[in-house]
Every structure is written in structure tokens, then in C-alpha cells.
Design an enzyme around this catalytic site. Structure first.
Site, mmCIF file in Angstrom:
data_model
loop_
_atom_site.group_PDB
_atom_site.id
_atom_site.type_symbol
_atom_site.label_atom_id
_atom_site.label_comp_id
_atom_site.label_asym_id
_atom_site.label_seq_id
_atom_site.Cartn_x
_atom_site.Cartn_y
_atom_site.Cartn_z
ATOM 1 N N ASP A 8 0.870 -1.176 0.000
ATOM 2 C CA ASP A 8 0.000 0.000 0.000
ATOM 3 C C ASP A 8 0.912 1.234 0.000
ATOM 4 O O ASP A 8 2.122 1.135 0.220
ATOM 5 C CB ASP A 8 -0.883 -0.031 1.244
ATOM 6 C CG ASP A 8 -1.800 1.175 1.334
ATOM 7 O OD1 ASP A 8 -2.440 1.518 0.328
ATOM 8 O OD2 ASP A 8 -1.852 1.799 2.415
ATOM 9 N N ASP A 10 -0.163 5.258 1.005
ATOM 10 C CA ASP A 10 -0.368 6.196 2.117
ATOM 11 C C ASP A 10 -0.373 5.465 3.450
ATOM 12 O O ASP A 10 -1.167 4.549 3.681
ATOM 13 C CB ASP A 10 -1.690 6.942 1.941
ATOM 14 C CG ASP A 10 -1.671 7.872 0.743
ATOM 15 O OD1 ASP A 10 -0.599 8.046 0.149
ATOM 16 O OD2 ASP A 10 -2.737 8.422 0.398
#
Length: 275
Positions: A8, A10
């Protein structure tokens, strides 16, 4: 042993508050030298990820809009490109629906629930900036949806009721604390992971078994983390997210990006001890 890292962005590779990534650059450089792909798996749009890849120097495929599409650089040599359309130097593997369908679906679901559901398509760039804290250019890129519609999570609708209404309309939903994402029935971060692993394996039939490492920080990443060999949780400022903390998965020793680098180095030492 071959290895792929799915991550991922953020709060995982990028700092959740400042979006800083410089502390991860030395580890990313090592991964490039060793030929280990780093595949972003994110809710971000193609334009957002393409810009970040350029900034950081990533070269591998990436997954956008919560597993709604895989983008493969057309100049990659790891495997034969699957059939499909090209855009801006990428071969597209769509897994979900298109944006027009997602927008229409959100309206139909809102009508079914009898509650207003407002998404990115309802807001101006300025409004997205105010709601997300993004810069003008970042907010503009975040609005360039191609497959999914992020919308404000309704506070007066139980999660089970929202999920039931969404599935009745033929969609899936990733429910978040603030924003949720309406995605096509065929989309999903876990499905995208399996698709890419299969492409790498078929493209290299003589290669050893592929081991997958996944890193995420929120419930939005569960679908990915549940479908890799080595899931790793990135903590926030107050520790790991409660929905990820009770999974008995290893937690990185620090927040992103320092924690990402440390966790990847530690995982690789176990997966590829001879390196």
C-alpha cells in the site's frame, strides 16, 4: 527463491501525514538491484501512482483503485504482456467496472437506502482539497477516477446494511472510517495480487516458487494482506489499526517510511537468507 513485494502507499510506504518516502529509497534501490519487484496496491488513481513512480523511481506494475485494474509498463521484460489496451505506456488489465457504472451504482444504492451518498464526482477540486488535505494538483489527480467511486462513509447506516445494499446492486464496497470505495464485483486487491503472481509465474516457468510479501496499514489493505505469504502491518502514530492488530501478523517497528524499510529488510532476511 523469487519474491514480489506488494505494498500500500499512504501510511505504508509513504508517511501517513507528510507523504514522505526518502527513508525508504535505499531499500528500494537494493530491491531494484536484486530484481525484486515492488508493486504498489492502492486506492489511488493511475495518474497519482504514475506520478509517484516517477518521483521514487519504481519500474514494476501497479494496482489502482482498490484492485480495479493492473497497469503493466509496456517496456517490461519479466513476462509476455497479456492482451489488452494500452494507455500512456501501460498495458491495462481491468478487473472491475468503469467509472460511469460506479457513479450510476452509487446513485442507485443511495436511492435504495434512502440516504444521500456523496462521492468524488459530486465534489469540486477545491472541495476534495478541503476534505482530504491534498494539494490542488494531487486533488485533481485523485478525481481522475477510471473504475471506482470513493464516497463519504454514511454515519447513519450500519456497515452490514451498506454492504448488503451494495452487493444487491452487483458491486463490492471497501468501507473506511471516513471514505468508502464502491468497486466492481470483479475487483479486489487480493484478486489483483493473484493475477500478477500468475503472470510472473507463467512468464518464468523455470523460475522457483514465488514468495509474496505484503505491507499495509488499514482495513482497506486486508484483502491484499490475506492473500500474500508474509503480511506485515505498518503502525500509525498510535500503533497498528485495531482491525489489523488482532491478526497475529508482524507489525513494523516504526511508522512509514522508516518502518517500511526496516520491515522489508527483516522480511527479506527470512525469505532470502542467502542474499
Amino acid at each position: 527463491m523469487a519474491c514480489i513485494i506488494f505494498t500500500d502507499l499512504d501510511g505504508t510506504l509513504l508517511n501517513g501525514e507528510t507523504y514522505a518516502y526518502h527513508a525508504a529509497l535505499p531499500t528500494l534501490a537494493k530491491l531494484t538491484e536484486q530484481g525484486i519487484p515492488v508493486v504498489p496496491v492502492t486506492s489511488k488513481t493511475r495518474q497519482e501512482v504514475a506520478q509517484l513512480r516517477q518521483d521514487i523511481g519504481l519500474r514494476d506494475p501497479f494496482v489502482v483503485e482498490n484492485g480495479s485494474a493492473i497497469y503493466i509498463p509496456t517496456d517490461q521484460t519479466r513476462f509476455a504482456l497479456p492482451p489488452g489496451d494500452d494507455v500512456d505506456g501501460y498495458r491495462i488489465l481491468p478487473l472491475g467496472c468503469n467509472y460511469v457504472t460506479a457513479r450510476a451504482g452509487l446513485k442507485a444504492i443511495a436511492q435504495d437506502l434512502g440516504r444521500p451518498l456523496k462521492g468524488f464526482g459530486d465534489w469540486s477540486v477545491d472541495q476534495v482539497m478541503q476534505l482530504t488535505g491534498l494539494s490542488p494538483e494531487e486533488a485533481k489527480q485523485a478525481k481522475t477516477r477510471e473504475f471506482t467511486e470513493p464516497f463519504m462513509t454514511p454515519k447513519n447506516v450500519p456497515a452490514d446494511q451498506l454492504r448488503e445494499a451494495v452487493e444487491a446492486m452487483g458491486f463490492r464496497v471497501v468501507i473506511g472510517d471516513r471514505f468508502s470505495h464502491l468497486i466492481g464485483a470483479g475487483a479486489g486487491k487480493g484478486r489483483a495480487v493473484h493475477q500478477l503472481v500468475q503472470l510472473y509465474q507463467v512468464g518464468n516457468p523455470e523460475a522457483p516458487t514465488i514468495t509474496t510479501i505484503g505491507l499495509g496499514n488499514s482495513p482497506n489493505d486486508l484483502d491484499m494482506l490475506e492473500n500474500v505469504d508474509y503480511p506485515i502491518v505498518l503502525p500509525g502514530a498510535h500503533g497498528p489499526h485495531p482491525q489489523l492488530a488482532d491478526r497475529s501478523w508482524p507489525v513494523a517497528p516504526a511508522a512509514a517510511p522508516e518502518g517500511w524499510a526496516q520491515a522489508v529488510e527483516a522480511a527479506l532476511a527470512k525469505v532470502i537468507p542467502q542474499r
